[in-house]
Each structure stands twice: as C-alpha cells, then as structure tokens.
Design an enzyme around this catalytic site. Sequence first.
Site, PDB file in Angstrom:
ATOM      1  N   ASP A 138      -1.458   6.632   6.438  1.00  0.00           N
ATOM      2  CA  ASP A 138      -2.447   5.783   6.066  1.00  0.00           C
ATOM      3  C   ASP A 138      -3.020   4.869   7.243  1.00  0.00           C
ATOM      4  O   ASP A 138      -1.842   4.053   7.189  1.00  0.00           O
ATOM      5  CB  ASP A 138      -2.223   5.210   4.638  1.00  0.00           C
ATOM      6  CG  ASP A 138      -3.367   4.203   4.289  1.00  0.00           C
ATOM      7  OD1 ASP A 138      -4.347   4.126   4.731  1.00  0.00           O
ATOM      8  OD2 ASP A 138      -3.084   3.449   3.205  1.00  0.00           O
ATOM      9  N   LYS A 145     -12.050  -1.585   6.384  1.00  0.00           N
ATOM     10  CA  LYS A 145     -11.306  -2.592   7.013  1.00  0.00           C
ATOM     11  C   LYS A 145     -11.702  -2.687   8.376  1.00  0.00           C
ATOM     12  O   LYS A 145     -11.897  -3.998   9.207  1.00  0.00           O
ATOM     13  CB  LYS A 145      -9.838  -2.277   6.963  1.00  0.00           C
ATOM     14  CG  LYS A 145      -9.316  -1.972   5.578  1.00  0.00           C
ATOM     15  CD  LYS A 145      -9.352  -2.967   4.664  1.00  0.00           C
ATOM     16  CE  LYS A 145      -9.126  -2.804   3.156  1.00  0.00           C
ATOM     17  NZ  LYS A 145      -7.892  -1.921   2.987  1.00  0.00           N
ATOM     18  N   TRP A 166       0.775  -1.095  -0.031  1.00  0.00           N
ATOM     19  CA  TRP A 166       0.047  -0.053   0.011  1.00  0.00           C
ATOM     20  C   TRP A 166       0.840   1.325  -0.013  1.00  0.00           C
ATOM     21  O   TRP A 166       0.510   2.112  -0.843  1.00  0.00           O
ATOM     22  CB  TRP A 166      -0.886   0.008   1.215  1.00  0.00           C
ATOM     23  CG  TRP A 166      -2.176  -0.980   0.948  1.00  0.00           C
ATOM     24  CD1 TRP A 166      -2.420  -2.275   1.676  1.00  0.00           C
ATOM     25  CD2 TRP A 166      -3.143  -0.998  -0.213  1.00  0.00           C
ATOM     26  NE1 TRP A 166      -3.455  -2.832   0.955  1.00  0.00           N
ATOM     27  CE2 TRP A 166      -3.758  -2.159   0.189  1.00  0.00           C
ATOM     28  CE3 TRP A 166      -3.451  -0.186  -1.234  1.00  0.00           C
ATOM     29  CZ2 TRP A 166      -5.023  -2.469  -0.830  1.00  0.00           C
ATOM     30  CZ3 TRP A 166      -4.497  -0.408  -2.033  1.00  0.00           C
ATOM     31  CH2 TRP A 166      -5.157  -1.398  -1.841  1.00  0.00           C
TER      32      TRP A 166
HETATM   33  C1  LIG Z   1      -7.283  -1.251   1.552  1.00  0.00           C
HETATM   34  C2  LIG Z   1      -6.266  -0.104   1.570  1.00  0.00           C
HETATM   35  C3  LIG Z   1      -6.191   0.713   0.687  1.00  0.00           C
HETATM   36  C4  LIG Z   1      -7.157   0.951  -0.254  1.00  0.00           C
HETATM   37  O1  LIG Z   1      -8.349   1.472   0.063  1.00  0.00           O
HETATM   38  P1  LIG Z   1      -9.640   1.515  -0.865  1.00  0.00           P
HETATM   39  O2  LIG Z   1     -10.616   1.966   0.156  1.00  0.00           O
HETATM   40  O3  LIG Z   1      -9.919   0.427  -1.429  1.00  0.00           O
HETATM   41  O4  LIG Z   1      -9.158   2.568  -1.840  1.00  0.00           O
HETATM   42  C5  LIG Z   1      -5.183   1.509   1.107  1.00  0.00           C
HETATM   43  N1  LIG Z   1      -4.377   1.566   2.163  1.00  0.00           N
HETATM   44  C6  LIG Z   1      -4.615   0.463   2.814  1.00  0.00           C
HETATM   45  C7  LIG Z   1      -3.372   0.520   4.193  1.00  0.00           C
HETATM   46  C8  LIG Z   1      -5.406  -0.448   2.668  1.00  0.00           C
HETATM   47  O5  LIG Z   1      -5.645  -1.435   3.596  1.00  0.00           O
END
Ligand SMILES: *Cc1c(COP(=O)(O)O)cnc(C)c1O
Length: 363
Positions: free
Chosen positions: A174, A198, A105
């Site tokens: 993030d 998540k 990511w």
């Molecule tokens: C799932 C995830 C993303 C992407 O998320 P989307 O909402 O599908 O764009 C980005 N960073 C992390 C750490 C993730 O787990």
Amino acid sequence: MSDLKRAYNFNPGPGALPLEVLQQAQSELLDFKGTGMSVMEISHRSKEFEAVIQTAEADLRELLGIPSNYKIMFLQGGATLQFAMLAMNLRPAGASADYIVTGAWSKIALKEAQKLGTARAAANTEADGFNCIPAKLDLDPKAAYLHFTANETIHGVEFFSEPTPLDGVPLVCDTSSDFISRPVDISKYAFVYAGAQKNAGPSGVTVVIARDDMLERTPANLPVMLDYKTLAASGSLHNTPPSFAIYMVGLVFQWAKRQGGLAAIEKVNRVKAGLVYDAIDQSGGFYRGHAKPEARSLMNIPFRLPSEELEETFAKEAKKNNLIGLKGHRSVGGMRASVYNAVTVEGAQSLVDFMKEFQKKNG
Ligand SMILES: *Cc1c(COP(=O)(O)O)cnc(C)c1O
C-alpha cells in the site's frame, strides 16, 4: 488571476494539487480538445478518453519504470476496498497471508484480510506507538504474500527500503501516501496500490499495479467489480471508470515528468521535509516528532507541542497565517504537516517560519 489567494495546504488527504494542474484542468473544462464538451461529458469509449487513459498509463510506466509484465489499473473504492479485494484475489482458499503492521493503515489492512480468511502479523510495532520500522520479521514461508504499508500517513513512518520476503513470497504494498514521491524499483514488487488523493490526484480513483502472474490468482467466482483479471483485461474499462479523476491523475503524471521525474521530485521532497524536521530538532524539545529519526516519513510529519492547549492555539494561529490542514489525526494527537509533492518549498518554509515565531511567543 492576480488576486488569487491559494492556501498553504498541509492536508493529509485529499491533499494539495499542483497549481499548474488545476489551471490546466480549468482551461480545458468547458471544451476538452475541441470536443465542445467537458472531459466529464464525453464517452469513456471515445477516442478522446482512450487517449486520456492510455497517456496516463504510459506516463506512469515511464515515471516509475514499470516493466511490460505488469498491468496498470484505475479502480474505484479507494485504498480501503483494495484491503479486501487484494485478499480475495491474491490469497488462495485456505492459504494465509503475512502483514507488517507499522501504523493505523496496515492495522486496518490486516483486519480486513482477517474477515475473509487467514492473515497474521509478521511484525507489529504498536507497542512502540507505531514510531518505527520493525528490525525483525517473523515470516511464514508458505504465506500467499507479504503486505506492507510503504508510508503510514497517520503515524509518519516510512520504509526507505523494501522488506525482503522469503523466496517465492510476493511482496504487496500500500503506497497510497508516498506514491510517485520518489523512485522505487517496481521489479521488487508483485502488487502495488495507491489511492490517488494523497499525492497523485483527486479522490475517486485508486491506481493498482499488478504483475501478470498475480492476475492468474483471481478465483473464478468473484463479482466482476472485485475481479482483477477481468478489470485488467478490459483496460480498466469494464464499466464506466471514474473518468474525471483519471484525467486529473494523468495531468499530475505529466506535471511530475515536467519536474524532471521522480528523482528530481524526491530531491525537493527531501528539502521540504528536512526544513520541518530541522525546525523540530532545533526547538530544544518544544516541538517533538512522533517517528524515530531513521523512520521519519518524507510525506507526513506528526509532531506534538508541550500541551494540548498550545496545540489548539497553534492550529488556530496557523490558519490565520494561511497554513491549512495541520491538525493531527485524533489517534496520535498534536499536529501533522503533510508535505506531499504539490506542497512547495516556499510552503514548507512558511510553516517553519511560523513554527519559529510561535515558539518565540509561547516557548
Ligand atoms: C488514506 C489511506 C488509505 C485509505 O484510502 P481511501 O482511499 O480513503 O480508502 C489507505 N492506506 C493509506 C496508507 C492511506 O494513506
């Protein structure tokens, strides 16, 4: 409801939601607070929806201890849009930004930022297979910000203390896959974002927490839906927001408060992850974890078996035992157990019982 059969859900995202939250949404679905309408059917400018979004914000402020000089936004486009949007807003023209690359990511986040300007890796653990937190950072004192990914969902490595940026460099994070899984000191961060699906709700909404001075960086020429300053000033109501997703996230925040808050949630998360990691460590090498022990994520636990054939069988038999979502990401292979907040200790124990049984039969 007595014959309700719920899966033990280890999906990486969208992931498990608390049963209580789903039941509350179900009970309110047809008539939200006496309106005679679903929350999906009411105006986003009604007083009922205003209460939904304001309560969600207040509950998140309380859960994470977010100071008053930070704005909370509920945006669309997923964490993936934030990769580009934060670079557009927080990195002035001509400036460079630093990224700590610890997995799939953060690698994508850096790549997106590089499409629009200058960004560099302050560390990159890809040569180690993304199994650790870097010991050393090569930091640019003039960086517009330092970005890191608190928990790498695919590689299962998590920061348990924040990287320390150089003086005056804002820390950007993030936190999509470990959001509200444990307490954090928000005052160390300038900007935080998390896709909800998540750990905090359904897909369709991304929570953004921005310190006020970060909003002053927004350049004047951005399209309005990419402009944090305008979106924050409108209370996430510049246009029609993802109202049902915001409602669901709000219910999850209330659920988190009922659990006793993030310290209590972290305790349970440590028990769940501990059960699975112990099963891996006590298997005599039959199960092999991906991340180095000190970097092991409390949320996502990737592990391998002795052969790909056994991994196929494991996934199939797990499914027969109502243990769902255990297949790993194709880039790492093997299995991955995502034990987000809504996964119960009972669920984690069921997985561990199955792992032991499977090893007995196939080891
Ligand atoms: C799932 C995830 C993303 C992407 O998320 P989307 O909402 O599908 O764009 C980005 N960073 C992390 C750490 C993730 O787990």
